[in-house]
Scaffold this active site. Structure first.
Site, PDB file in Angstrom:
ATOM      1  N   THR A  12       0.820  -1.217   0.000  1.00  0.00           N
ATOM      2  CA  THR A  12       0.000   0.000   0.000  1.00  0.00           C
ATOM      3  C   THR A  12       0.853   1.266   0.000  1.00  0.00           C
ATOM      4  OG1 THR A  12      -1.748  -1.204   1.103  1.00  0.00           O
ATOM      5  CG2 THR A  12      -1.877   1.184   1.214  1.00  0.00           C
ATOM      6  N   ALA A  41      -0.364   4.507  -7.038  1.00  0.00           N
ATOM      7  CA  ALA A  41      -1.427   5.363  -6.475  1.00  0.00           C
ATOM      8  C   ALA A  41      -2.579   5.607  -7.460  1.00  0.00           C
ATOM      9  CB  ALA A  41      -0.866   6.699  -5.988  1.00  0.00           C
ATOM     10  N   HIS A  46      -7.414   2.908 -11.309  1.00  0.00           N
ATOM     11  CA  HIS A  46      -7.517   2.596 -12.737  1.00  0.00           C
ATOM     12  C   HIS A  46      -8.965   2.595 -13.201  1.00  0.00           C
ATOM     13  CE1 HIS A  46      -3.291   1.325 -12.863  1.00  0.00           C
ATOM     14  NE2 HIS A  46      -3.509   0.658 -11.754  1.00  0.00           N
TER      15      HIS A  46
END
Lengths: 480, 420, 115
Positions: free
Chosen positions: A41, A46, A49
């Site tokens: 994470t 980041a 999508h």
């Protein structure tokens, strides 16, 4: 005795915990590290999508498209940053244009909204620094960019507010099963009892599974290296830029970030050590080479940081989200590699509201909103003046590169999702994330942490427990 | 809103000298210092070697700073402590936004500004140093501050990358305080630091210096465990089978200093890609009228004495500018770095606003030479020559040109010819 | 024959000195004196810190008032370890007189009253 223990406080574990906290159940989320969200994470692109890339009909495709929409809700509820950049997948020449068209068809089949094919010129009107070799592009307007660990931290913060608990430095080394519940044995000798276990342990999810059974999936870790441009690169690129995908993955990207930085990467190499996050000379060359197809004007001299992450790619080709066949109440949410960040809210919904078949009622008092102050430097001048008059610690600038004040650092230390390490403060307040990378402010942050937690300077850790920055005090034989 | 004639951003060596030099008239001067004390980096440079030129004595950093601080107190120059400039704009005058715990957020209006904000250390990310990112890797200056100001060692088994003076000084300092320094690696085939520091900091303690080497791997998940260095070729590429491995808990980086001028991007001053800071004329004024710059913020120095001299200049010219209250339309011509010259400060001469009869150039060469001749050339004609010995990129040189010797208002080139 | 780099000034002459103390390679007389001293009784300046009880200045920097024998450096550092400054000092104040019988003092190079 817990009803549910979630192993892993990354984006998956944290959003699952939040969904669980909607029910009248006792929930604990644990992490083996010294902070929330310390692995995948904190080391990814980041990107939220659009869902153009995953195999049609797969969970990856379904949850990616669903999750993309759900981030709009998360933005309002958890007050997380969300940059609505849109994206372009770019093609150079006829051969690539054919592949681009196939990708376009796949996007339509995956029900990705608002997709279209545009010309190279149009692409360059939107993003002037794109290579002149680009002839066509697939436009994906629903693509967004977020700040992934902030989402995880905020989700857990909200979950705690609604009754859940979090425990760090809780490394599960074995799991025992008896007739009514599970017992998790931790490295420090303590145990946790729970009726159900949700395995969201990222690259180690096969290890957790193996404590009770032969898992149906095996993690085949793939490392990705990244390079970060200083936030003075803001505005050079407006959209997320993808090349055409290959078997190795989505390729080397250009990704504007929420705080102004630009991310370049990732590479994709199979590795043996799941937690070896090393950057390499070869990786950097690979990235520079591949980025040429996207743009020839990337200011590599603005790189301030390199990092790497390891994807929990698994031998099971899709997301592995199932209850154990052998052990009821032992659930695996594994093999969550890309588009895991995007899919996370949809995965959490599916796991908690469908897969778990929770019998307990929903809490009427569940509050989905997680409030937190905006970065001080982003507030209007008059508001800043007012706040400083009320609280002078807003006037003491600690991180000069990112303009972070002492009060923001104090806020990052305290509270149920606060952290007392240098890197934990950087994750929350961004002190040390800028041009000088903490060269100026690390010492100041260290002293603030020591003061606020009432600890000697030699006990303030960089990140993991037992990583003190200051190893030994000098001149300690005083007699007078 | 606070007002001042002259705002000096930074109370270190450059800012102190500038403030003193600008004082002595009715002009109001305000020094803005983000620490609680004046002195800047000198406060943590507890070794000696400062002041040989300024005071003909060898002083430690704090003693050197103190000479200026005492003078400043006598002159009654105003200082804002614990105050950071977070924004600067220009309309007719400069508008600075200041922040401090004591006064909160304020605006300051200034007729002229001197940037004396020093420099920051180049980071690992900026050179893409490979390997993992455990605790234990930090700039040498950060370790120096923890050790000399706060009184803590950051590690017990140390390796240092970069043999500039900061790296060499820290090799000695860590050793004296009980750490083991296993070596210093330097990517160039020669050290950038003073030879006396090689003797006093490395040889004295049997610390090996690995020239033409760099760090090629860093291992350690949470804490640093091991580094690998390798020899490099002329293109600085690592040579295979030259790996040397060291078990360490600390890697100090002494890989360069960069002017700390990001704050001033909002003023859009013209910058040089070589010095990574402002382009200035002979009065140390930037392309923004009334904005001056000096010290490490302008270009990185190796001797603090020259920083003070430069600060003195900036103060003098800022004062002149404020008292004259106007400047003539510019006629700026470039001072071009020629053969073997990396850069020259000032970068240009504004012939319409010259107030002295000479211009002093400060510059660095690109190549180490035992002996050479510096030449000032204008329109193909050699205006001035100066022989020099023991020329090195690490040692800033200077040369003064009498303006009457210039034949026209045309650009000048400074070049260096090696004597073989 | 011993080879030395002179450290007296930034030039750093490459000096050779033989067993009869004949010095060559120096460009000035200070180099000759340095070379002889360096092989017979080498001396160094020591700069370090001492602990104080003052919260704002937990350490002050100190120096030897003159170079001291090189072999005494770590002994002197141990002496500095034993110091705790509990009265305010200013630059130039003597912290320890005649350290280890060298006729050299340990002198403060910082003030505890910086604020």
């Amino acid at each position: 005795m817990y009803d549910y223990v979630v192993i892993g406080s990354g984006i998956i574990g944290s959003l699952i915990t939040r969904e669980l906290s909607k029910y009248a159940v006792k929930v604990l989320v644990i992490d083996k590290e010294n902070d929330i969200a310390s692995h995948q994470t904190t080391a990814n692109s980041a990107i939220i999508h659009s869902g153009h890339d995953p195999k049609v009909g797969s969970l990856k495709a379904k949850f990616c498209v669903l999750g993309n929409k759900l981030y709009d809700d998360l933005e309002k509820e958890l007050n997380i940053p969300l940059l609505r950049t849109g994206a372009l997948v770019v093609a150079n020449g006829k051969k690539e244009e054919t592949a681009l068209d196939e990708l376009y068809q796949r996007a339509l089949k995956n029900e990705v909204p608002e997709v279209s094919i545009i010309s190279g010129e149009e692409a360059r009107t939107l993003d002037p620094l794109l290579s002149k070799d680009i002839t066509k592009a697939l436009s994906l307007p629903t693509t967004k960019v977020t700040y992934p660990w902030e989402v995880a931290i905020s989700a857990i913060g909200n979950a705690i507010k609604n009754g859940a608990s979090f425990k760090r430095n809780a490394h599960v080394i074995s799991i025992e099963k008896n007739s009514t519940h599970y017992v998790l044995h931790l490295k420090d000798g303590s145990t946790i009892a729970s009726k159900n276990i949700i395995n969201a342990a990222g690259v180690n999810s096969d290890v957790i599974a193996s404590y009770l059974e032969e898992p149906e999936f095996k993690i085949t870790p793939r490392k990705g290296e990244y390079y970060v441009l200083d936030r003075k690169a803001v505005g050079l690129f407006h959209q997320v830029i993808y090349p055409l995908p290959t078997d190795a993955g989505k390729g080397v990207l250009i990704v504007p970030q929420v705080h102004g930085n630009v991310l370049l990467g990732p590479t994709s190499t199979l590795v043996e050590d799941k937690e070896c996050y090393s950057n390499t000379k070869e990786g950097f060359s690979y990235i520079k080479q591949h980025l040429k197809r996207l743009s020839k004007e990337i200011p590599f001299d603005m790189i301030i940081r390199t990092f790497a992450g390891v994807r929990a790619t698994s031998t099971y080709e899709d997301f592995y989200i199932k209850e154990s066949k052998l052990h009821k109440g032992f659930y695996h949410v594994a093999g969550i590699d890309s588009p895991g960040l995007t899919a996370a809210p949809a995965i959490a919904n599916y796991v908690v509201h469908e897969l778990l078949n929770i019998q307990a009622p929903l809490k009427t008092a569940f509050d989905p909103i997680f409030q937190k102050p905006k970065p001080f430097h982003s507030l209007p001048f008059e508001t800043q003046q007012k706040l400083v008059r009320e609280n002078p610690k807003y006037g003491n600038l600690i991180c000069k590169c990112e303009k972070i004040t002492e009060q923001e650092i104090i806020d990052a230390i305290h509270g149920p999702t606060g952290n007392d390490t240098i890197k934990g403060i950087k994750k929350r307040a961004r002190a040390g994330a800028g041009l000088c990378q903490g060269g100026y402010c690390e010492g100041l942050v260290l002293k603030i942490i020591a003061r606020e937690t009432n600890k000697p300077l030699t006990e303030i850790n960089y990140y993991a427990s037992d990583t003190p920055i200051l190893v030994k005090e000098t001149k300690t034989n005083e007699k007078n | 809103m606070k007002k001042t004639d002259l705002a000096i951003i930074g109370g270190g060596a450059a800012g102190l000298a500038a403030a003193l030099s600008a004082s002595g008239s009715s002009l109001s001067i305000l020094v803005i210092e983000r620490e609680k004390v004046l002195g800047g980096i000198l406060n943590q440079c507890i070794h000696n070697g400062f002041g040989l030129h300024m005071f003909k004595e060898e002083l430690t950093g704090p003693e050197y700073a103190n000479r200026f601080i005492e003078d400043l107190r006598r002159e009654n120059i105003d200082v804002l402590y614990g105050t950071t400039v977070i924004d600067i704009q220009k309309k007719d005058t400069f508008l600075l936004t200041l922040t401090s715990e004591v006064h909160g957020y304020e605006t300051l209006e200034a007729k002229a500004v001197i940037i004396a904000s020093g420099c920051y250390e180049r980071t690992r990310g900026a050179v893409q140093l490979p390997g993992e990112r455990p605790k234990g890797i930090m700039p040498a200056g950060s370790a120096q501050r923890y050790l000399n100001i706060d009184g803590y060692l950051v590690g017990k088994k140390v390796f240092i990358l970069g043999s500039g003076d900061i790296g060499l000084i820290m090799a000695r300092r860590m050793t004296l305080e009980g750490a083991k320094v296993l070596g210093v690696a330097e990517i160039m085939p020669y050290s950038n630091g003073l030879t006396r520091n090689i003797v006093q900091c490395l040889n004295d303690y049997d610390i090996p210096l690995f020239l033409s080497h760099t760090v090629t791997d860093i291992k350690g998940k949470n804490t640093l465990e091991q580094i690998t260095i390798q020899q490099v070729d002329e293109q600085f590429n690592p040579i295979i089978n030259t790996e040397k491995v060291f078990d360490v808990d600390t890697l100090l980086l002494s890989i360069g200093l960069i002017p700390d001028v990001a704050l001033f991007d909002s003023l859009k001053m013209k910058k040089s890609p070589i010095t990574k800071s402002a382009i200035v004329d002979q009065s140390l004024m930037t392309s923004v009228e009334g904005l001056f710059i000096c010290g490490n913020a302008l270009h990185v120095h190796d001797l603090v004495d020259w920083v003070s001299k430069e600060g003195e200049k900036a103060g003098k010219y800022a004062k002149q500018y404020l008292l004259a209250n106007r400047i003539n339309p510019k006629n700026s011509k470039a001072i071009v770095p020629g053969d073997h010259i990396r850069y020259v400060v000032p970068h240009e001469i504004d012939f319409n606003n010259v107030t002295d009869d000479s211009v002093t150039l400060s510059f660095r060469v690109t190549k180490k030479m035992a002996s050479g001749t510096f030449k000032v050339i204008q329109n193909g004609e050699v205006i001035q020559m100066k022989k020099a010995k023991y020329i090195a990129p690490a040692e800033m040189e200077s040369l003064t040109i009498k303006l009457e010797e210039l034949k026209s208002f045309d650009p000048i080139t400074l070049s260096l010819e090696e004597t073989l | 024959m011993r080879e030395l780099t002179c450290i007296v000034c930034p030039v750093g002459c490459h000096i050779e000195i033989d067993e009869h103390q004949n010095v060559t390679g120096n460009r000035c007389s200070r180099g000759q004196k340095y070379a002889i001293e360096e092989i017979t009784a080498p001396k160094r300046m020591l700069t370090s810190t001492v602990k104080t009880k003052f919260k704002d200045t937990p350490r002050i920097s100190v120096k030897t008032s003159a170079p001291i024998p090189k072999e005494l450096l770590f002994e002197v550092l141990k002496d500095l370890d034993d110091i705790l400054i509990d009265n305010h000092v200013k630059i130039g104040d003597v912290i320890i007189h005649n350290i280890r019988n060298t006729n050299v003092d340990i002198v403060s190079t910082k003030s505890t009253l910086c604020y």
